[in-house]
Design a protein around this motif. Structure first.
Motif, PDB file in Angstrom:
ATOM      1  N   THR A   2    -141.746 -29.173  42.861  1.00 26.17           N
ATOM      2  CA  THR A   2    -140.962 -30.029  41.956  1.00 26.17           C
ATOM      3  C   THR A   2    -139.979 -29.382  41.271  1.00 26.17           C
ATOM      4  OG1 THR A   2    -142.560 -29.737  40.302  1.00 26.17           O
ATOM      5  CG2 THR A   2    -143.094 -31.651  41.926  1.00 26.17           C
ATOM      6  N   CYS A   3    -138.776 -29.904  40.748  1.00 24.65           N
ATOM      7  CA  CYS A   3    -137.736 -29.511  40.062  1.00 24.65           C
ATOM      8  C   CYS A   3    -137.379 -30.592  39.233  1.00 24.65           C
ATOM      9  CB  CYS A   3    -136.630 -28.946  40.908  1.00 24.65           C
ATOM     10  SG  CYS A   3    -135.480 -28.189  40.136  1.00 24.65           S
ATOM     11  N   ASN A   4    -136.841 -29.872  37.907  1.00 26.91           N
ATOM     12  CA  ASN A   4    -136.286 -31.001  37.003  1.00 26.91           C
ATOM     13  C   ASN A   4    -134.863 -31.145  37.491  1.00 26.91           C
ATOM     14  OD1 ASN A   4    -138.598 -31.295  35.269  1.00 26.91           O
ATOM     15  ND2 ASN A   4    -137.944 -29.542  34.104  1.00 26.91           N
ATOM     16  N   TYR A   5    -134.175 -32.479  37.279  1.00 28.69           N
ATOM     17  CA  TYR A   5    -132.927 -32.729  37.480  1.00 28.69           C
ATOM     18  C   TYR A   5    -132.446 -33.552  36.432  1.00 28.69           C
ATOM     19  CZ  TYR A   5    -133.690 -32.046  42.427  1.00 28.69           C
ATOM     20  OH  TYR A   5    -133.921 -31.270  43.651  1.00 28.69           O
ATOM     21  N   THR A  66    -138.441 -35.069  36.697  1.00 26.72           N
ATOM     22  CA  THR A  66    -139.015 -34.199  37.548  1.00 26.72           C
ATOM     23  C   THR A  66    -139.426 -34.582  39.014  1.00 26.72           C
ATOM     24  OG1 THR A  66    -140.113 -32.998  35.744  1.00 26.72           O
ATOM     25  CG2 THR A  66    -140.937 -32.539  37.864  1.00 26.72           C
ATOM     26  N   ARG A  72    -135.324 -35.028  46.484  1.00 22.30           N
ATOM     27  CA  ARG A  72    -134.017 -34.295  46.638  1.00 22.30           C
ATOM     28  C   ARG A  72    -133.320 -34.655  47.904  1.00 22.30           C
ATOM     29  NH1 ARG A  72    -131.743 -29.142  45.410  1.00 22.30           N
ATOM     30  NH2 ARG A  72    -129.676 -29.129  46.574  1.00 22.30           N
ATOM     31  N   PRO A  86    -127.313 -25.642  38.891  1.00 27.38           N
ATOM     32  CA  PRO A  86    -128.244 -25.516  37.933  1.00 27.38           C
ATOM     33  C   PRO A  86    -127.345 -25.853  36.512  1.00 27.38           C
ATOM     34  CG  PRO A  86    -127.956 -23.311  38.636  1.00 27.38           C
ATOM     35  CD  PRO A  86    -127.310 -24.332  39.782  1.00 27.38           C
ATOM     36  N   ALA A  98    -132.155 -27.230  34.483  1.00 29.13           N
ATOM     37  CA  ALA A  98    -132.100 -28.320  35.461  1.00 29.13           C
ATOM     38  C   ALA A  98    -131.147 -28.466  36.588  1.00 29.13           C
ATOM     39  CB  ALA A  98    -132.234 -29.715  34.632  1.00 29.13           C
TER      40      ALA A  98
END
Length: 380
Positions: A2-5, A66, A72, A86, A98
């Motif tokens: 997962t990743c923050n956007y 998240t 994505r 980023p 993010a």
């Protein structure tokens, strides 16, 4: 993984983000210091979506969510042409990093300040509705092709919202109930200026049971407005004539049709506004009062199109030379002023064979005496 956007633009509208991702999200308020959102501009044209650009002392408000790798993939499709990079954001007082999607500044320049609340109130519902059709092209239609279709996708989205808001009578026909129609699967069969959608569905039968699964296709287009300009004092109407692809494809030896003024209803327009705009563009005239005639589906067995039809009161003196229509839409239109009696003759002989024209002309025949009396014309 997962990743923050960070979303600062249209995807800050959570219902739209959820429509793109296909699931609910938990959003946290955030901001990016030193940045601000501006209307994207190119070649002296301003767009409704924003670009993110550095702005000393400013702060771009937005949300952080998240998301997964599949999320994505869906975002990359929807944000075709934008690059995820980023950015430092603050969630409350906590700094974090993010990813955010940014329009390339070598293609778009920042214009006037972009205000999220203004976009949300005008475009939020329409763009959210449009996202479902756009995302149905994932794995089927290249994103760049989808973007080229997006103006018409917005037209169709506005049509769907208009249809849901309408409540036409059901005194004789069946009154539809929830779950009367169950759609098992829908896929784009063709997608360009118009669209064809393939459905696997079941519907309630008149005996109370449910049908077997049916394979159906629908030609999907937006709503349109049709208006017949009528001068009650001179007792004449304005018709337009133009080439039509439908009769040609059918094999008709004469694909030039006599029609009322007509055109698509744009996303932020009412049908009445569309009728007035088209009267200027196609006929070069300004309409007075609009008298609604029956609105209808012209081909409900195959097409989603819905027609809003009107009589448009106007002064129709002799026309100057020249045609009508917009050159950038390749419209080649000839205008005709004809008396009411001549209009009825065209209906009776079959020379008038355009459906909306026939409906409006016959409605005008019902209303003609009243409209002429209101204009001060005494009956002979």
């Amino acid at each position: 993984m997962t990743c923050n956007y960070f979303f600062y633009g249209t995807l800050r509208h959570v219902p739209l983000l959820e429509a793109v991702l296909g699931h609910p999200v938990e959003a946290r308020s955030a901001r990016a210091a030193g940045f601000s959102a501006f209307h994207a501009t190119r070649a002296n044209r301003s767009y409704v979506f924003p670009v993110l650009a550095e702005a000393r002392g400013a702060s771009a408000e937005g949300i952080v969510v998240t998301l997964s790798a599949e999320d994505r993939r869906r975002l990359d499709y929807y944000e075709a042409g934008y690059q995820a990079a980023p950015i430092a954001v603050e969630i409350g007082a906590e700094p974090q990093e993010a990813l955010t999607y940014r329009a390339p500044l070598d293609q778009f320049a920042p214009g006037a300040a972009w205000v999220f609340d203004d976009w949300q109130s005008r475009w939020g519902a329409i763009v959210t509705e449009a996202a479902a059709e756009f995302m149905s092209g994932l794995d089927h239609i290249p994103a760049t092709q989808g973007l080229g279709r997006f103006p018409m996708i917005l037209v169709r989205a506005a049509s769907r919202l208009r249809a849901r808001a309408s409540q036409s009578p059901a005194t004789l026909r069946r009154a539809a109930q929830p779950r009367d129609v169950e759609i098992d699967h829908v896929a784009p069969g063709y997608a360009h200026f118009f669209a064809v959608e393939d459905y696997q569905l079941r519907h309630r039968r008149f005996d109370g049971g449910q049908s077997e699964t049916l394979d159906r296709a629908a030609f999907v287009s937006g709503d349109a407005a049709c208006v017949l300009p009528y001068d009650p004092v001179r007792d004449r109407v304005l018709l337009i004539e133009q080439f039509r692809i439908g009769p040609m494809a059918r094999g008709d030896r004469n694909p030039w049709l006599l029609e009322p003024v007509a055109g698509r209803v744009d996303p932020l327009e009412t049908p009445e506004e569309a009728a007035r705009r088209e009267a200027v563009e196609e006929a070069g005239i300004t309409l007075g009062d609009l008298i609604p005639t029956p609105h209808f589906y012209p081909t409900p067995a195959a097409k989603s199109e819905y027609l809003y039809c009107y009589i448009g009161l106007a002064e129709l003196p002799d026309l100057p030379e020249g045609g009508g229509g917009l050159a950038d839409e390749h419209e080649d239109i000839r205008r005709h002023l004809v008396s009411f009696d001549r209009l009825m003759e065209l209906v009776e002989t079959g020379e008038a064979e355009n459906g909306p024209l026939l409906v409006i002309a016959l409605w005008l025949a019902r209303q003609r005496d009243r409209l002429r009396a209101q204009a001060g014309v005494e009956r002979a």
